[in-house]
Scaffold this motif. Structure first.
Motif, PDB file in Angstrom:
ATOM      1  N   GLU A 163       7.652  -2.018   1.976  1.00  0.00           N
ATOM      2  CA  GLU A 163       6.396  -1.460   2.466  1.00  0.00           C
ATOM      3  C   GLU A 163       5.306  -2.524   2.563  1.00  0.00           C
ATOM      4  N   CYS A 164       5.307  -3.461   1.612  1.00  0.00           N
ATOM      5  CA  CYS A 164       4.289  -4.505   1.563  1.00  0.00           C
ATOM      6  C   CYS A 164       4.935  -5.863   1.807  1.00  0.00           C
ATOM      7  N   SER A 182       0.069  -7.805   3.188  1.00  0.00           N
ATOM      8  CA  SER A 182      -0.214  -6.735   4.143  1.00  0.00           C
ATOM      9  C   SER A 182       0.626  -5.519   3.780  1.00  0.00           C
ATOM     10  N   TRP A 183       0.190  -4.346   4.243  1.00  0.00           N
ATOM     11  CA  TRP A 183       0.869  -3.089   3.957  1.00  0.00           C
ATOM     12  C   TRP A 183       1.182  -2.415   5.287  1.00  0.00           C
ATOM     13  N   GLU A 184       2.449  -2.147   5.530  1.00  0.00           N
ATOM     14  CA  GLU A 184       2.846  -1.510   6.787  1.00  0.00           C
ATOM     15  C   GLU A 184       2.108  -0.177   6.965  1.00  0.00           C
ATOM     16  N   LEU A 222       2.195   3.322   4.484  1.00  0.00           N
ATOM     17  CA  LEU A 222       0.929   3.588   3.802  1.00  0.00           C
ATOM     18  C   LEU A 222       0.429   4.982   4.134  1.00  0.00           C
ATOM     19  N   LEU A 226       7.205  -4.583  -4.914  1.00  0.00           N
ATOM     20  CA  LEU A 226       6.468  -3.920  -3.836  1.00  0.00           C
ATOM     21  C   LEU A 226       7.401  -3.432  -2.736  1.00  0.00           C
ATOM     22  N   ARG A 282       2.429   7.540   2.256  1.00  0.00           N
ATOM     23  CA  ARG A 282       2.046   7.582   0.842  1.00  0.00           C
ATOM     24  C   ARG A 282       0.763   8.388   0.657  1.00  0.00           C
ATOM     25  N   LEU A 342      -4.158  -2.604  -5.202  1.00  0.00           N
ATOM     26  CA  LEU A 342      -2.968  -3.451  -5.177  1.00  0.00           C
ATOM     27  C   LEU A 342      -3.360  -4.922  -5.180  1.00  0.00           C
ATOM     28  N   ARG A 351      -6.330   2.094  -2.055  1.00  0.00           N
ATOM     29  CA  ARG A 351      -4.999   1.643  -2.478  1.00  0.00           C
ATOM     30  C   ARG A 351      -4.810   0.143  -2.274  1.00  0.00           C
ATOM     31  N   GLN A 352      -5.305  -0.364  -1.157  1.00  0.00           N
ATOM     32  CA  GLN A 352      -5.174  -1.791  -0.892  1.00  0.00           C
ATOM     33  C   GLN A 352      -5.981  -2.618  -1.886  1.00  0.00           C
TER      34      GLN A 352
END
Length: 240
Positions: free
Chosen positions: A225-226, A119-121, A125, A222, A128, A171, A167-168
């Motif tokens: 953030e991730c 997961s990405w906060e 995100l 990562l 960014r 990644l 982006r997700q």
């Protein structure tokens, strides 16, 4: 009485199940494990208790059978709650699908399953995206200084959603590609919640150390953030 089926394995599996009990209320014979054999295959079963529900005690009992068998060889673990009419029904199923089951056991030999979720906060995100997208940054500036319109707010929301997905996905692809050399197979599931990736890996035993080291390295790269969450080793439910 109905029969509860735990897993399928080869007839020559060591079957070290001493001290392991099946699902159901103790004491009595319901929790006693036994095997049903047909040709080169064997199923681990017990009598099925009436009104079985996924209580913690029974789920753990089911899992313990899988883990004990996994320690000594390849196994096709069945999901919790699988029942059938009788030992003869189990024996017939083993005979009817012998080739398929044997092929699956060969594919699982020397492997174990690991499940990875990522997961990405949301705030990092968003920062960014605003840092890397001129269009998003301009829209956000206009909205913040009061010169923006309702249409701009909508456009910014749609743009951020698209950029976040790009982006997700990139990644997720990078994570899977980095771990791919150490696995025999991959199985993807729809991610839930804030996750953008949910994938199970069938990891080769001789590559397990490198797989785990690579996963740790990825998580460190990562940063905060991730969030990368790895579970395993697990029974190979995703590859049965």
């Amino acid at each position: 009485m109905a029969v509860y089926v735990y897993s399928i394995t080869s007839k020559d599996h060591p079957m070290r199940l001493d001290g392991v009990h099946g699902v159901g209320e103790p004491p009595g014979t319901l929790r006693t494990l036994r095997t049903v054999t047909a040709g080169a295959l064997c199923a681990v079963v017990s009598d099925a208790p009436d009104g079985l529900r996924p209580k913690r005690r029974d789920v753990l009992a089911h899992q313990e059978v899988q883990e004990r068998l996994m320690a000594d060889g390849a196994v096709l673990p069945l999901r919790f709650g699988m029942t059938t009419e009788s030992d003869e029904t189990v024996r017939a199923a083993l005979a009817d699908r012998a080739g398929e089951y044997q092929e699956r056991l060969r594919n699982l030999a020397g492997t174990t399953e690991y499940n990875l979720k990522a997961s990405w906060e949301e705030e990092p995100l968003l920062r960014r995206i605003l840092r890397e997208s001129d269009e998003a940054r301009d829209l956000n500036a206009a909205i913040r200084d009061g010169s923006g319109t309702p249409q701009m707010s909508l456009a910014l929301g749609e743009l951020v959603a698209r950029e976040a997905e790009v982006r997700q996905q990139a990644l997720a692809k990078g994570i899977v590609e980095a771990l791919h050399p150490y696995v025999r197979d991959e199985s993807f599931a729809p991610p839930g919640g804030h996750d953008f990736l949910s994938v199970s890996f069938l990891v080769r035993a001789d590559q397990e150390e490198m797989f785990l080291a690579t996963e740790i390295s990825l998580a460190n790269q990562l940063g905060e953030e991730c969030e990368v969450r790895l579970r395993g080793p697990l029974p190979p439910y995703s590859f049965v």
